[in-house]
Design an enzyme around this catalytic site. Structure first.
Site, PDB file in Angstrom:
ATOM      1  N   LYS A  13      -5.525  -3.529   8.936  1.00 17.63           N
ATOM      2  CA  LYS A  13      -6.961  -3.483   8.636  1.00 17.63           C
ATOM      3  C   LYS A  13      -7.587  -4.871   8.568  1.00 17.63           C
ATOM      4  O   LYS A  13      -8.632  -5.112   9.136  1.00 17.63           O
ATOM      5  CB  LYS A  13      -7.234  -2.810   7.283  1.00 17.63           C
ATOM      6  CG  LYS A  13      -6.998  -1.337   7.235  1.00 17.63           C
ATOM      7  CD  LYS A  13      -7.557  -0.728   5.952  1.00 17.63           C
ATOM      8  CE  LYS A  13      -7.002  -1.337   4.670  1.00 17.63           C
ATOM      9  NZ  LYS A  13      -5.580  -1.059   4.409  1.00 17.63           N
ATOM     10  N   ARG A  88     -10.852   3.368  -2.084  1.00 25.49           N
ATOM     11  CA  ARG A  88      -9.451   3.764  -2.059  1.00 25.49           C
ATOM     12  C   ARG A  88      -9.209   5.011  -2.888  1.00 25.49           C
ATOM     13  O   ARG A  88      -8.076   5.466  -2.977  1.00 25.49           O
ATOM     14  CB  ARG A  88      -8.599   2.639  -2.628  1.00 25.49           C
ATOM     15  CG  ARG A  88      -7.922   1.768  -1.555  1.00 25.49           C
ATOM     16  CD  ARG A  88      -7.221   0.667  -2.298  1.00 25.49           C
ATOM     17  NE  ARG A  88      -6.098   0.079  -1.685  1.00 25.49           N
ATOM     18  CZ  ARG A  88      -6.109  -1.150  -1.140  1.00 25.49           C
ATOM     19  NH1 ARG A  88      -7.224  -1.820  -1.032  1.00 25.49           N
ATOM     20  NH2 ARG A  88      -5.001  -1.684  -0.700  1.00 25.49           N
ATOM     21  N   ARG A 127       5.478  -9.355   6.554  1.00 27.36           N
ATOM     22  CA  ARG A 127       4.371 -10.076   5.921  1.00 27.36           C
ATOM     23  C   ARG A 127       4.832 -10.780   4.650  1.00 27.36           C
ATOM     24  O   ARG A 127       4.400 -11.882   4.341  1.00 27.36           O
ATOM     25  CB  ARG A 127       3.249  -9.082   5.597  1.00 27.36           C
ATOM     26  CG  ARG A 127       2.004  -9.747   5.118  1.00 27.36           C
ATOM     27  CD  ARG A 127       0.829  -8.805   5.178  1.00 27.36           C
ATOM     28  NE  ARG A 127       0.825  -7.888   4.061  1.00 27.36           N
ATOM     29  CZ  ARG A 127      -0.087  -6.930   3.897  1.00 27.36           C
ATOM     30  NH1 ARG A 127      -1.044  -6.759   4.794  1.00 27.36           N
ATOM     31  NH2 ARG A 127      -0.055  -6.146   2.858  1.00 27.36           N
ATOM     32  N   ARG A 133       3.485 -12.953  -0.285  1.00 28.55           N
ATOM     33  CA  ARG A 133       2.650 -12.195  -1.228  1.00 28.55           C
ATOM     34  C   ARG A 133       3.513 -11.520  -2.275  1.00 28.55           C
ATOM     35  O   ARG A 133       4.481 -10.854  -1.963  1.00 28.55           O
ATOM     36  CB  ARG A 133       1.841 -11.139  -0.471  1.00 28.55           C
ATOM     37  CG  ARG A 133       0.526 -11.669   0.032  1.00 28.55           C
ATOM     38  CD  ARG A 133      -0.238 -10.631   0.800  1.00 28.55           C
ATOM     39  NE  ARG A 133      -0.502  -9.423   0.031  1.00 28.55           N
ATOM     40  CZ  ARG A 133      -1.394  -8.514   0.405  1.00 28.55           C
ATOM     41  NH1 ARG A 133      -2.109  -8.703   1.505  1.00 28.55           N
ATOM     42  NH2 ARG A 133      -1.585  -7.433  -0.310  1.00 28.55           N
ATOM     43  N   ARG A 144       2.863   1.012  -3.400  1.00 28.44           N
ATOM     44  CA  ARG A 144       1.544   0.938  -2.751  1.00 28.44           C
ATOM     45  C   ARG A 144       1.378   2.057  -1.731  1.00 28.44           C
ATOM     46  O   ARG A 144       0.300   2.618  -1.579  1.00 28.44           O
ATOM     47  CB  ARG A 144       1.349  -0.442  -2.095  1.00 28.44           C
ATOM     48  CG  ARG A 144       1.227  -1.533  -3.162  1.00 28.44           C
ATOM     49  CD  ARG A 144       1.302  -2.910  -2.560  1.00 28.44           C
ATOM     50  NE  ARG A 144       0.121  -3.228  -1.817  1.00 28.44           N
ATOM     51  CZ  ARG A 144       0.100  -3.963  -0.708  1.00 28.44           C
ATOM     52  NH1 ARG A 144       1.215  -4.436  -0.217  1.00 28.44           N
ATOM     53  NH2 ARG A 144      -1.028  -4.215  -0.120  1.00 28.44           N
TER      54      ARG A 144
HETATM   55  P1  AMP Z   1      -5.147  -5.134  -0.297  1.00 24.20           P
HETATM   56  O1  AMP Z   1      -5.128  -6.568   0.058  1.00 24.20           O
HETATM   57  O2  AMP Z   1      -6.381  -4.423   0.196  1.00 24.20           O
HETATM   58  O3  AMP Z   1      -3.897  -4.391   0.087  1.00 24.20           O
HETATM   59  O4  AMP Z   1      -5.251  -5.053  -1.899  1.00 24.20           O
HETATM   60  C1  AMP Z   1      -4.276  -5.646  -2.728  1.00 24.20           C
HETATM   61  C2  AMP Z   1      -4.301  -4.980  -4.103  1.00 24.20           C
HETATM   62  O5  AMP Z   1      -5.598  -5.154  -4.707  1.00 24.20           O
HETATM   63  C3  AMP Z   1      -4.073  -3.479  -4.108  1.00 24.20           C
HETATM   64  O6  AMP Z   1      -2.697  -3.132  -4.063  1.00 24.20           O
HETATM   65  C4  AMP Z   1      -4.735  -3.079  -5.420  1.00 24.20           C
HETATM   66  O7  AMP Z   1      -3.926  -3.421  -6.538  1.00 24.20           O
HETATM   67  C5  AMP Z   1      -5.958  -3.993  -5.450  1.00 24.20           C
HETATM   68  N1  AMP Z   1      -7.125  -3.342  -4.784  1.00 24.20           N
HETATM   69  C6  AMP Z   1      -7.769  -3.768  -3.673  1.00 24.20           C
HETATM   70  N2  AMP Z   1      -8.779  -2.930  -3.351  1.00 24.20           N
HETATM   71  C7  AMP Z   1      -8.760  -1.955  -4.289  1.00 24.20           C
HETATM   72  C8  AMP Z   1      -9.536  -0.779  -4.497  1.00 24.20           C
HETATM   73  N3  AMP Z   1     -10.546  -0.433  -3.678  1.00 24.20           N
HETATM   74  N4  AMP Z   1      -9.238   0.001  -5.573  1.00 24.20           N
HETATM   75  C9  AMP Z   1      -8.235  -0.324  -6.421  1.00 24.20           C
HETATM   76  N5  AMP Z   1      -7.462  -1.398  -6.262  1.00 24.20           N
HETATM   77  C10 AMP Z   1      -7.705  -2.212  -5.210  1.00 24.20           C
END
Ligand code: AMP
Length: 191
Positions: A13, A88, A127, A133, A144
């Site tokens: 994404k 989400r 990654r 990360r 996740r």
């Molecule tokens: P991402 O980089 O989008 O995978 O986000 C990393 C982490 O940030 C996720 O595993 C969640 O802990 C938190 N996070 C990001 N976006 C959201 C969302 N819309 N709702 C809840 N947690 C989020």
């Protein structure tokens, strides 16, 4: 153009979002990046989010929703945006719908990136090695993916019911997936 990108962690994404946002001249709003930025700066928001992120859990809805609403109220989001990592959960999608209805600016499309679970695990491991990360270790990755299946996947029918959901096959090179996505969006833009 107002877009949402949907797909499990590792579906690509973020990479695709950058290309799409550039192509259409819209703001790329990535909630994960905003959280990581806040964690890095040690803000209150970052401290609230970090524990959830480190466990691979979603940050509570009210925290995320408030943050995104603030971001979308900024002037650069008035002419369009691309949401990457939000919504989400169904409550997040409902809150977004209400805000956009109030602005009389509904979403134009939701793009779902399709990738098999095996491919995802391989990509996420890669990654972790490249980016270091802390939320990309195996246990956290598994968590996740479970969070995605249980809380985020229901958004697919939420948006399908609204006639907004479009699929892109996300297997292939970054360029191939970009090409498919841009083709879809150009077609939607002109129809
Ligand atoms: P991402 O980089 O989008 O995978 O986000 C990393 C982490 O940030 C996720 O595993 C969640 O802990 C938190 N996070 C990001 N976006 C959201 C969302 N819309 N709702 C809840 N947690 C989020």
């Amino acid at each position: 153009m107002r877009l949402v990108l949907l797909g499990p962690p590792g579906a690509g994404k973020g990479t695709q979002a950058t290309t799409i946002a550039e192509e259409f001249g819209i703001v790329h709003v990535a909630t994960g990046d905003i959280f990581r930025g806040n964690v890095g700066q040690g803000t209150d928001l970052g401290m609230q989010a970090k524990a959830y992120m480190d466990r691979g859990e979603l940050v509570p809805d009210q925290v995320v929703i408030a943050m995104v609403i603030d971001r979308l109220a900024e002037p650069d989001a008035a002419s369009g945006f691309l949401l990457d990592g939000f919504p989400r959960t169904v409550p997040q999608a409902e809150a977004l719908e209400v805000v956009l209805q109030e602005r009389d600016q509904p979403l134009d499309a939701v793009v779902r990136f399709n990738v098999s679970e095996e491919e995802l695990l391989a990509r996420l491991e890669g990654r972790r090695e490249e980016e270091g990360r802390t939320d990309d270790d195996s246990e956290v990755i598994r968590k996740r993916l479970v969070e995605y299946r249980t809380k985020t996947a229901p958004l697919e029918s939420f948006y399908a019911e609204r006639g907004l959901l479009h699929d892109v096959d996300a297997i292939g090179t970054v360029e191939e997936v970009s090409e498919r996505t841009l083709k879809l969006l150009r077609r939607l833009g002109t129809s």
